[in-house]
Enzyme design. Sequence first.
Site, PDB file in Angstrom:
ATOM      1  N   GLY A  63     -15.844  -8.145  19.661  1.00  0.00           N
ATOM      2  CA  GLY A  63     -15.020  -9.346  19.587  1.00  0.00           C
ATOM      3  C   GLY A  63     -15.077 -10.096  20.904  1.00  0.00           C
ATOM      4  CB  CYS A  64     -12.582 -12.239  22.553  1.00  0.00           C
ATOM      5  SG  CYS A  64     -12.302 -13.098  24.096  1.00  0.00           S
TER       6      CYS A  64
END
Length: 198
Positions: free
Chosen positions: A32-33
């Site tokens: 993810g981020c």
Amino acid sequence: MKRIIMTSLVLFSIIGAEAQKPKLEKATFGMGCFWCSEAVFQRLNGVTNVRSGYEGGNVPNPTYDEVCTGTTNHAEVIELQYDPTKISYDELLEVFWKLHDPTTLNRQGADVGTQYRSVVFYHNEQQKATAEKYKALLNKENAFGKPVVTTIEKAQPFYVAENYHQDYYIKNGQAPYCRAVILPKMDKLEKLFKAKIK
């Protein structure tokens, strides 16, 4: 003669110090981020350096804006160096899989796109075998209630992200995104891996 002996002693002490330095290894994860991933792994004992960047795409030297379009095929990743005498690759994988949702394809929470995919980029055959074995075990035990969709891929060129992405949580801990998304992960890290934190 004394000078020669002293010089030899200095050289031996330098060589000895170099020999005692631990040999660092490299690991690369996309979960993810990369702001979240970086913040988590920076806190682990044995992890000496963490850089946010892009990997797995087909455009050289991509920018953040280009990666965000989803057209470069890069994932947001962290590349870290670690001391295997202090933390093992297995332990890094445990943190990786427990600190994000590896069952959602191309998304983490509200972050949607191929750049947010769950991926392990391995740097040698041992890392590949360890990651594949761990993933198979998670699926066999139905650990998440759904299949793990994490891909395990050979390391590709890593492009360091822009400076403002580095140490993001350290510099921006009070920002709304950090408080809403990263802080809960840090709390989870504290709860699950307290013994592994610096």
